[in-house]
Design a protein around this motif. Structure first.
Motif, PDB file in Angstrom:
ATOM      1  N   GLN A  66       0.836  -1.204   0.000  1.00  0.00           N
ATOM      2  CA  GLN A  66       0.000   0.000   0.000  1.00  0.00           C
ATOM      3  C   GLN A  66       0.868   1.250   0.000  1.00  0.00           C
ATOM      4  O   GLN A  66       0.556   2.227  -0.677  1.00  0.00           O
ATOM      5  CB  GLN A  66      -0.949   0.003   1.207  1.00  0.00           C
ATOM      6  CG  GLN A  66      -1.966   1.123   1.168  1.00  0.00           C
ATOM      7  CD  GLN A  66      -2.848   1.090  -0.060  1.00  0.00           C
ATOM      8  OE1 GLN A  66      -3.358   0.051  -0.447  1.00  0.00           O
ATOM      9  NE2 GLN A  66      -3.022   2.230  -0.702  1.00  0.00           N
ATOM     10  N   ALA A  67       1.977   1.217   0.749  1.00  0.00           N
ATOM     11  CA  ALA A  67       2.897   2.358   0.761  1.00  0.00           C
ATOM     12  C   ALA A  67       3.526   2.553  -0.625  1.00  0.00           C
ATOM     13  O   ALA A  67       3.673   3.687  -1.094  1.00  0.00           O
ATOM     14  CB  ALA A  67       3.982   2.159   1.811  1.00  0.00           C
ATOM     15  N   GLN A  68       3.881   1.436  -1.273  1.00  0.00           N
ATOM     16  CA  GLN A  68       4.440   1.531  -2.627  1.00  0.00           C
ATOM     17  C   GLN A  68       3.399   2.081  -3.599  1.00  0.00           C
ATOM     18  O   GLN A  68       3.721   2.872  -4.494  1.00  0.00           O
ATOM     19  CB  GLN A  68       4.939   0.162  -3.084  1.00  0.00           C
ATOM     20  CG  GLN A  68       6.169  -0.308  -2.345  1.00  0.00           C
ATOM     21  CD  GLN A  68       6.544  -1.744  -2.666  1.00  0.00           C
ATOM     22  OE1 GLN A  68       5.745  -2.514  -3.198  1.00  0.00           O
ATOM     23  NE2 GLN A  68       7.762  -2.119  -2.321  1.00  0.00           N
ATOM     24  N   ALA A  69       2.146   1.677  -3.431  1.00  0.00           N
ATOM     25  CA  ALA A  69       1.070   2.200  -4.285  1.00  0.00           C
ATOM     26  C   ALA A  69       0.905   3.703  -4.061  1.00  0.00           C
ATOM     27  O   ALA A  69       0.720   4.461  -5.027  1.00  0.00           O
ATOM     28  CB  ALA A  69      -0.240   1.466  -4.000  1.00  0.00           C
ATOM     29  N   SER A  70       0.987   4.137  -2.812  1.00  0.00           N
ATOM     30  CA  SER A  70       0.890   5.568  -2.510  1.00  0.00           C
ATOM     31  C   SER A  70       2.024   6.342  -3.186  1.00  0.00           C
ATOM     32  O   SER A  70       1.812   7.440  -3.715  1.00  0.00           O
ATOM     33  CB  SER A  70       0.936   5.804  -1.006  1.00  0.00           C
ATOM     34  OG  SER A  70      -0.217   5.294  -0.400  1.00  0.00           O
ATOM     35  N   ASP A  71       3.215   5.744  -3.179  1.00  0.00           N
ATOM     36  CA  ASP A  71       4.346   6.378  -3.865  1.00  0.00           C
ATOM     37  C   ASP A  71       4.074   6.487  -5.363  1.00  0.00           C
ATOM     38  O   ASP A  71       4.382   7.512  -5.981  1.00  0.00           O
ATOM     39  CB  ASP A  71       5.633   5.578  -3.632  1.00  0.00           C
ATOM     40  CG  ASP A  71       6.142   5.663  -2.204  1.00  0.00           C
ATOM     41  OD1 ASP A  71       5.657   6.525  -1.442  1.00  0.00           O
ATOM     42  OD2 ASP A  71       7.018   4.842  -1.845  1.00  0.00           O
ATOM     43  N   GLN A  72       3.490   5.455  -5.933  1.00  0.00           N
ATOM     44  CA  GLN A  72       3.173   5.480  -7.371  1.00  0.00           C
ATOM     45  C   GLN A  72       2.127   6.554  -7.681  1.00  0.00           C
ATOM     46  O   GLN A  72       2.221   7.245  -8.684  1.00  0.00           O
ATOM     47  CB  GLN A  72       2.674   4.115  -7.835  1.00  0.00           C
ATOM     48  CG  GLN A  72       3.757   3.066  -7.974  1.00  0.00           C
ATOM     49  CD  GLN A  72       4.739   3.406  -9.079  1.00  0.00           C
ATOM     50  OE1 GLN A  72       5.831   3.889  -8.823  1.00  0.00           O
ATOM     51  NE2 GLN A  72       4.352   3.159 -10.308  1.00  0.00           N
ATOM     52  N   LEU A  75       3.777   9.834  -7.684  1.00  0.00           N
ATOM     53  CA  LEU A  75       4.510  10.013  -8.942  1.00  0.00           C
ATOM     54  C   LEU A  75       3.544  10.379 -10.067  1.00  0.00           C
ATOM     55  O   LEU A  75       3.833  11.258 -10.896  1.00  0.00           O
ATOM     56  CB  LEU A  75       5.277   8.734  -9.288  1.00  0.00           C
ATOM     57  CG  LEU A  75       6.078   8.751 -10.594  1.00  0.00           C
ATOM     58  CD1 LEU A  75       7.144   9.846 -10.567  1.00  0.00           C
ATOM     59  CD2 LEU A  75       6.703   7.386 -10.841  1.00  0.00           C
ATOM     60  N   TYR A  76       2.390   9.739 -10.095  1.00  0.00           N
ATOM     61  CA  TYR A  76       1.368  10.034 -11.103  1.00  0.00           C
ATOM     62  C   TYR A  76       0.939  11.503 -11.000  1.00  0.00           C
ATOM     63  O   TYR A  76       0.847  12.207 -12.008  1.00  0.00           O
ATOM     64  CB  TYR A  76       0.164   9.103 -10.897  1.00  0.00           C
ATOM     65  CG  TYR A  76      -0.976   9.350 -11.853  1.00  0.00           C
ATOM     66  CD1 TYR A  76      -0.966   8.788 -13.127  1.00  0.00           C
ATOM     67  CD2 TYR A  76      -2.059  10.131 -11.477  1.00  0.00           C
ATOM     68  CE1 TYR A  76      -2.007   9.000 -14.001  1.00  0.00           C
ATOM     69  CE2 TYR A  76      -3.110  10.357 -12.356  1.00  0.00           C
ATOM     70  CZ  TYR A  76      -3.083   9.789 -13.616  1.00  0.00           C
ATOM     71  OH  TYR A  76      -4.116  10.012 -14.489  1.00  0.00           O
ATOM     72  N   GLN A  77       0.685  11.963  -9.783  1.00  0.00           N
ATOM     73  CA  GLN A  77       0.291  13.357  -9.600  1.00  0.00           C
ATOM     74  C   GLN A  77       1.419  14.310  -9.974  1.00  0.00           C
ATOM     75  O   GLN A  77       1.171  15.375 -10.551  1.00  0.00           O
ATOM     76  CB  GLN A  77      -0.148  13.605  -8.157  1.00  0.00           C
ATOM     77  CG  GLN A  77      -1.505  13.015  -7.858  1.00  0.00           C
ATOM     78  CD  GLN A  77      -1.999  13.390  -6.480  1.00  0.00           C
ATOM     79  OE1 GLN A  77      -1.219  13.507  -5.538  1.00  0.00           O
ATOM     80  NE2 GLN A  77      -3.297  13.574  -6.362  1.00  0.00           N
ATOM     81  N   ALA A  78       2.639  13.915  -9.669  1.00  0.00           N
ATOM     82  CA  ALA A  78       3.788  14.761 -10.033  1.00  0.00           C
ATOM     83  C   ALA A  78       3.888  14.881 -11.546  1.00  0.00           C
ATOM     84  O   ALA A  78       4.155  15.971 -12.078  1.00  0.00           O
ATOM     85  CB  ALA A  78       5.069  14.177  -9.454  1.00  0.00           C
ATOM     86  N   GLY A 119       0.677   0.676 -12.557  1.00  0.00           N
ATOM     87  CA  GLY A 119       1.525   0.140 -11.488  1.00  0.00           C
ATOM     88  C   GLY A 119       0.924   0.398 -10.111  1.00  0.00           C
ATOM     89  O   GLY A 119       0.939  -0.483  -9.240  1.00  0.00           O
ATOM     90  N   ALA A 120       0.362   1.587  -9.911  1.00  0.00           N
ATOM     91  CA  ALA A 120      -0.269   1.924  -8.630  1.00  0.00           C
ATOM     92  C   ALA A 120      -1.477   1.025  -8.385  1.00  0.00           C
ATOM     93  O   ALA A 120      -1.664   0.517  -7.270  1.00  0.00           O
ATOM     94  CB  ALA A 120      -0.676   3.393  -8.607  1.00  0.00           C
ATOM     95  N   ARG A 121      -2.292   0.806  -9.397  1.00  0.00           N
ATOM     96  CA  ARG A 121      -3.475  -0.049  -9.240  1.00  0.00           C
ATOM     97  C   ARG A 121      -3.072  -1.501  -8.965  1.00  0.00           C
ATOM     98  O   ARG A 121      -3.706  -2.192  -8.157  1.00  0.00           O
ATOM     99  CB  ARG A 121      -4.358   0.050 -10.477  1.00  0.00           C
ATOM    100  CG  ARG A 121      -5.083   1.374 -10.529  1.00  0.00           C
ATOM    101  CD  ARG A 121      -6.205   1.376 -11.516  1.00  0.00           C
ATOM    102  NE  ARG A 121      -6.941   2.626 -11.385  1.00  0.00           N
ATOM    103  CZ  ARG A 121      -7.331   3.371 -12.388  1.00  0.00           C
ATOM    104  NH1 ARG A 121      -7.104   2.973 -13.622  1.00  0.00           N
ATOM    105  NH2 ARG A 121      -7.990   4.493 -12.179  1.00  0.00           N
ATOM    106  N   GLN A 122      -2.015  -1.958  -9.617  1.00  0.00           N
ATOM    107  CA  GLN A 122      -1.537  -3.325  -9.400  1.00  0.00           C
ATOM    108  C   GLN A 122      -1.033  -3.490  -7.952  1.00  0.00           C
ATOM    109  O   GLN A 122      -1.337  -4.493  -7.297  1.00  0.00           O
ATOM    110  CB  GLN A 122      -0.425  -3.655 -10.386  1.00  0.00           C
ATOM    111  CG  GLN A 122       0.106  -5.063 -10.251  1.00  0.00           C
ATOM    112  CD  GLN A 122       1.258  -5.334 -11.220  1.00  0.00           C
ATOM    113  OE1 GLN A 122       1.903  -4.424 -11.697  1.00  0.00           O
ATOM    114  NE2 GLN A 122       1.503  -6.605 -11.478  1.00  0.00           N
ATOM    115  N   LEU A 123      -0.306  -2.518  -7.453  1.00  0.00           N
ATOM    116  CA  LEU A 123       0.180  -2.568  -6.075  1.00  0.00           C
ATOM    117  C   LEU A 123      -0.980  -2.528  -5.073  1.00  0.00           C
ATOM    118  O   LEU A 123      -0.953  -3.228  -4.057  1.00  0.00           O
ATOM    119  CB  LEU A 123       1.156  -1.421  -5.812  1.00  0.00           C
ATOM    120  CG  LEU A 123       2.529  -1.577  -6.469  1.00  0.00           C
ATOM    121  CD1 LEU A 123       3.300  -0.263  -6.425  1.00  0.00           C
ATOM    122  CD2 LEU A 123       3.315  -2.690  -5.797  1.00  0.00           C
TER     123      LEU A 123
END
Length: 190
Positions: A66-72, A75-78, A119-123
């Motif tokens: 979940q933390a990795q998904a939050s990071d993704q 990144l998407y928002q950035a 990638g975020a959705r997969q995580l």
């Protein structure tokens, strides 16, 4: 002063021996039952701890995903923000080469966003599955903890039986042991 010695009759001697044998037999049976219950309790405790450890490991993995998904998602928002800034800068640019460079940057950010989003959705999906596995591993732990409690009650009642010589307490001990063994068995049927 003269001491008197009491000589028991053969009948008194026989009654006393029978009582001692009965007490020793009951004590030995309860000691054996207690040893068996202690062994069963140790096995239940091990299984319960193992289930709890596995559940905690899976929950930690879920949190990590979940933390990795939050990071993704960050990144998407950035990338979205960089794309908007590049688009705005291109609109304000007076020189064509600057405008082209910022429009190319905006296009690159837009091309990269779908992969980051996937990638975020997969995580997130991996995190959800790990969370469900963790909950499934924890269910047997709850039943095993209840089983261990019944086994401990059975051992305590057995000890009280030996101390008080109340046979009816032995049936309470056997009942508690049976409840504990059934609860432990049901933990693996879920």
């Amino acid at each position: 002063m003269e001491e008197e010695y009491e000589v028991p009759s053969p009948h008194e001697h026989a009654v006393e021996e029978a009582t001692e044998k009965e007490r020793d037999g009951l004590t030995q049976k309860i000691a054996l039952m207690t040893a068996i219950l202690a062994t069963i309790g140790a096995l239940i405790s091990y299984q319960s701890g193992n289930a709890q450890n596995e559940a905690m490991f899976l929950k930690n993995e879920s949190i990590l995903k979940q933390a990795q998904a939050s990071d993704q998602w960050a990144l998407y928002q950035a990338k979205s923000t960089k794309g908007h800034i590049a688009e705005a800068t291109a609109a304000l640019a007076s020189m064509p080469e600057v405008r082209t460079r910022f429009l190319a940057e905006q296009a690159r950010q837009e091309r990269e966003k779908p992969a980051v989003q996937a990638g975020a959705r997969q995580l997130e999906e991996q995190s959800r599955k790990l969370g469900e596995e963790s909950e499934a591993k924890l269910r047997p732990h709850e039943r095993l903890a209840m089983a261990l409690t019944f086994i401990q009650i059975a051992v305590a009642l057995a000890a009280i039986t030996v101390l008080t010589r109340r046979r009816w307490l032995l049936w309470g001990s056997v009942g508690a042991a049976a409840a504990g063994i059934l609860a432990a068995g049901s933990a693996f049927l879920l």
